[in-house]
Design an enzyme around this catalytic site. Structure first.
Site, PDB file in Angstrom:
ATOM      1  N   TYR A   1      -1.129   9.885   6.665  1.00  0.00           N
ATOM      2  CA  TYR A   1      -0.354   8.715   7.099  1.00  0.00           C
ATOM      3  C   TYR A   1      -0.391   8.597   8.624  1.00  0.00           C
ATOM      4  O   TYR A   1       0.078   9.477   9.343  1.00  0.00           O
ATOM      5  CB  TYR A   1       1.110   8.813   6.625  1.00  0.00           C
ATOM      6  CG  TYR A   1       1.278   8.695   5.119  1.00  0.00           C
ATOM      7  CD1 TYR A   1       0.224   8.330   4.287  1.00  0.00           C
ATOM      8  CD2 TYR A   1       2.509   8.951   4.514  1.00  0.00           C
ATOM      9  CE1 TYR A   1       0.380   8.234   2.914  1.00  0.00           C
ATOM     10  CE2 TYR A   1       2.677   8.844   3.136  1.00  0.00           C
ATOM     11  CZ  TYR A   1       1.599   8.493   2.347  1.00  0.00           C
ATOM     12  OH  TYR A   1       1.763   8.387   0.979  1.00  0.00           O
TER      13      TYR A   1
ATOM     14  N   SER B   1       5.366   2.772  -4.184  1.00  0.00           N
ATOM     15  CA  SER B   1       5.264   1.300  -4.040  1.00  0.00           C
ATOM     16  C   SER B   1       6.059   0.540  -5.098  1.00  0.00           C
ATOM     17  O   SER B   1       5.511  -0.339  -5.780  1.00  0.00           O
ATOM     18  CB  SER B   1       3.809   0.832  -4.037  1.00  0.00           C
ATOM     19  OG  SER B   1       3.235   1.033  -2.767  1.00  0.00           O
TER      20      SER B   1
HETATM   21  P1  NDP Z   1       7.163  -0.620  -1.286  1.00  0.00           P
HETATM   22  O1  NDP Z   1       6.262  -1.167  -2.323  1.00  0.00           O
HETATM   23  O2  NDP Z   1       8.601  -0.570  -1.601  1.00  0.00           O
HETATM   24  O3  NDP Z   1       6.909  -1.421   0.055  1.00  0.00           O
HETATM   25  C1  NDP Z   1       7.648  -1.156   1.204  1.00  0.00           C
HETATM   26  C2  NDP Z   1       7.508  -2.332   2.161  1.00  0.00           C
HETATM   27  O4  NDP Z   1       8.089  -3.486   1.574  1.00  0.00           O
HETATM   28  C3  NDP Z   1       8.269  -2.097   3.454  1.00  0.00           C
HETATM   29  O5  NDP Z   1       7.501  -1.432   4.420  1.00  0.00           O
HETATM   30  C4  NDP Z   1       8.609  -3.509   3.873  1.00  0.00           C
HETATM   31  O6  NDP Z   1       7.469  -4.142   4.417  1.00  0.00           O
HETATM   32  C5  NDP Z   1       8.849  -4.167   2.528  1.00  0.00           C
HETATM   33  N1  NDP Z   1      10.256  -4.054   2.136  1.00  0.00           N
HETATM   34  C6  NDP Z   1      10.918  -2.971   1.651  1.00  0.00           C
HETATM   35  N2  NDP Z   1      12.188  -3.253   1.370  1.00  0.00           N
HETATM   36  C7  NDP Z   1      12.361  -4.550   1.666  1.00  0.00           C
HETATM   37  C8  NDP Z   1      13.476  -5.420   1.596  1.00  0.00           C
HETATM   38  N3  NDP Z   1      14.632  -4.996   1.120  1.00  0.00           N
HETATM   39  N4  NDP Z   1      13.311  -6.704   1.989  1.00  0.00           N
HETATM   40  C9  NDP Z   1      12.107  -7.139   2.471  1.00  0.00           C
HETATM   41  N5  NDP Z   1      11.015  -6.359   2.567  1.00  0.00           N
HETATM   42  C10 NDP Z   1      11.141  -5.077   2.177  1.00  0.00           C
HETATM   43  O7  NDP Z   1       6.778   0.872  -0.951  1.00  0.00           O
HETATM   44  P2  NDP Z   1       5.523   1.523  -0.166  1.00  0.00           P
HETATM   45  O8  NDP Z   1       4.269   0.833  -0.496  1.00  0.00           O
HETATM   46  O9  NDP Z   1       5.903   1.682   1.258  1.00  0.00           O
HETATM   47  O10 NDP Z   1       5.516   2.941  -0.852  1.00  0.00           O
HETATM   48  C11 NDP Z   1       6.681   3.769  -0.748  1.00  0.00           C
HETATM   49  C12 NDP Z   1       6.264   5.182  -0.419  1.00  0.00           C
HETATM   50  O11 NDP Z   1       5.465   5.701  -1.467  1.00  0.00           O
HETATM   51  C13 NDP Z   1       5.406   5.349   0.835  1.00  0.00           C
HETATM   52  O12 NDP Z   1       6.143   5.333   2.031  1.00  0.00           O
HETATM   53  C14 NDP Z   1       4.758   6.681   0.564  1.00  0.00           C
HETATM   54  O13 NDP Z   1       5.661   7.711   0.885  1.00  0.00           O
HETATM   55  C15 NDP Z   1       4.535   6.629  -0.938  1.00  0.00           C
HETATM   56  N6  NDP Z   1       3.153   6.184  -1.253  1.00  0.00           N
HETATM   57  C16 NDP Z   1       2.339   7.093  -1.883  1.00  0.00           C
HETATM   58  C17 NDP Z   1       1.030   6.776  -2.164  1.00  0.00           C
HETATM   59  C18 NDP Z   1       0.166   7.759  -2.871  1.00  0.00           C
HETATM   60  O14 NDP Z   1      -1.036   7.532  -3.001  1.00  0.00           O
HETATM   61  N7  NDP Z   1       0.697   8.863  -3.321  1.00  0.00           N
HETATM   62  C19 NDP Z   1       0.446   5.467  -1.802  1.00  0.00           C
HETATM   63  C20 NDP Z   1       1.388   4.574  -1.181  1.00  0.00           C
HETATM   64  C21 NDP Z   1       2.700   4.937  -0.941  1.00  0.00           C
HETATM   65  P3  NDP Z   1       7.395  -4.475   5.985  1.00  0.00           P
HETATM   66  O15 NDP Z   1       7.299  -3.140   6.639  1.00  0.00           O
HETATM   67  O16 NDP Z   1       6.145  -5.281   6.085  1.00  0.00           O
HETATM   68  O17 NDP Z   1       8.647  -5.207   6.330  1.00  0.00           O
END
Ligand code: NDP
Length: 328
Positions: free
Chosen positions: A54, A211
């Site tokens: 990351y 996600s």
């Molecule tokens: P989400 O699908 O929940 O997306 C998070 C993003 O959505 C935020 O960065 C933000 O985007 C937006 N968001 C979140 N909450 C809100 C809200 N209440 N209102 C408006 N927009 C919102 O999760 P992630 O894709 O970030 O995945 C979560 C975690 O899972 C990661 O941080 C990681 O630790 C893990 N992960 C693991 C993977 C793997 O291969 N093992 C791959 C991907 C993730 P913005 O920043 O643009 O505002």
């Protein structure tokens, strides 16, 4: 907050957790990270997810500095890292993958960046077709026996690959994986609901799902275009923007707008509904939420209260909107 056992292990993780992918080291510096992680911790979150890949290791550095600044007791939270992609932008053959060398070195480097003595959870971020599974299982076992890692798991491994790791561990008296970290949200269900179905009871596998908002799509923030301050506008994440603009994702947006009506009908918001839907699955040990600001964390934590509102009728309505329920 509710706490769930991580599979058949004795470790209890908060049903909602917090991950730092994309955001820490890109959108989020240490000051903002303190705000996000404190909002999560205050809501009862005890698990913070990270990975060597990351932001090229920067995400672990930001989380490490944050943990130092907030000064929480080490026994009150769980931290993970993941190995596979490497922390360099152009890793050499020894700086990536699941060889014993990289698994061990990446663990030590993660500990240094996070300023921790041990990782609670350590994941193989992807399967590595070029390393025998036995070599990786042995490396993970050694790290656990040395006290560098407490539990190890997989991420995005097939059911067959997970079973192989489990069987190799049983055969050679090594330590089997405890958990898997799969993608799981309203538009991505088959693996968690179908492919893994025998592993929950069979080997007691826990899941730390990622996600839950489909990279933000299910927050509704993309319903009227791409906001300038969203992760899709970050340099290096053009692939995510392209994915969002694809025909499949544009079709999903139509469903997202309909889901907003369902959320409205039960008196909640779209992000809360989408996260609560993940929590309804009893095979989910924890939902790893992501956020780039503390207000999003506060909003997402409120999903806990929405779970009881998801009655069978509401779940059926959601299913009819998304049409993604897997056919076994
Ligand atoms: P989400 O699908 O929940 O997306 C998070 C993003 O959505 C935020 O960065 C933000 O985007 C937006 N968001 C979140 N909450 C809100 C809200 N209440 N209102 C408006 N927009 C919102 O999760 P992630 O894709 O970030 O995945 C979560 C975690 O899972 C990661 O941080 C990681 O630790 C893990 N992960 C693991 C993977 C793997 O291969 N093992 C791959 C991907 C993730 P913005 O920043 O643009 O505002």
């Amino acid at each position: 907050m509710e706490y769930r056992r991580l599979g058949k292990s004795g470790l209890k993780v908060s049903a909602l957790s917090f991950g730092s992918w994309v955001t820490f080291g890109n959108q989020v510096d240490v000051d903002k990270a303190v705000g996000c992680m404190t909002a999560a911790y205050d809501a009862g979150v005890n698990f913070f997810d990270n990975a060597e890949g990351y932001a090229g290791g920067q995400s672990e550095i930001v989380m490490g500095e944050t943990l130092k600044r907030v000064g929480w007791r080490r026994d009150s939270y769980v931290v993970s890292s993941k190995v596979f992609f490497g922390s360099q932008s152009n890793p050499t053959p020894t700086q990536r993958g699941l060889s014993r060398k990289h698994v061990v070195e990446a663990c030590h480097q993660a500990l240094e960046r996070l300023q921790l003595d041990y990782l609670d959870l350590y994941f193989c971020h992807r399967p590595d077709p070029e390393t025998p599974i036995e070599e990786t299982v042995r490396a993970m076992t050694e790290l656990i026996l040395r006290g560098d890692v407490l539990y190890w798991g997989t991420s995005e491994w097939s059911a067959q690959e997970i079973m192989e790791a489990y069987s190799v561990a049983r055969e050679h008296h090594l330590i089997p994986p405890t958990m898997e970290q799969p993608q799981y949200h309203l538009f991505h269900r088959k693996r968690v609901e179908d492919e893994y179905s025998r592993l929950y009871e069979g080997i007691g596998m826990g899941t730390t799902i990622w996600s839950p908002l489909a990279s933000g799509l299910l927050s509704g923030k993309y319903n009227n275009g791409i906001p300038q301050d969203s992760r899709l506008m970050l340099p290096g994440y053009e692939w995510l923007k392209q994915m969002m603009e694809s025909e499949t994702w544009q079709k999903r947006l139509v469903a997202v707008r309909e889901l907003a009506t369902v959320a409205d009908e039960i008196g909640t918001t779209l992000p809360r509904l989408a996260i609560a839907w993940c929590l309804k699955n009893p095979h989910v040990s924890t939902v790893i939420t992501g956020a780039s600001r503390s207000e999003q964390v506060v909003e997402n934590m409120a999903a806990m209260d929405v779970v009881p509102l998801l009655t069978d009728d509401v779940m059926a309505k959601i299913d009819s909107v998304v049409s993604t329920a897997p056919i076994s």
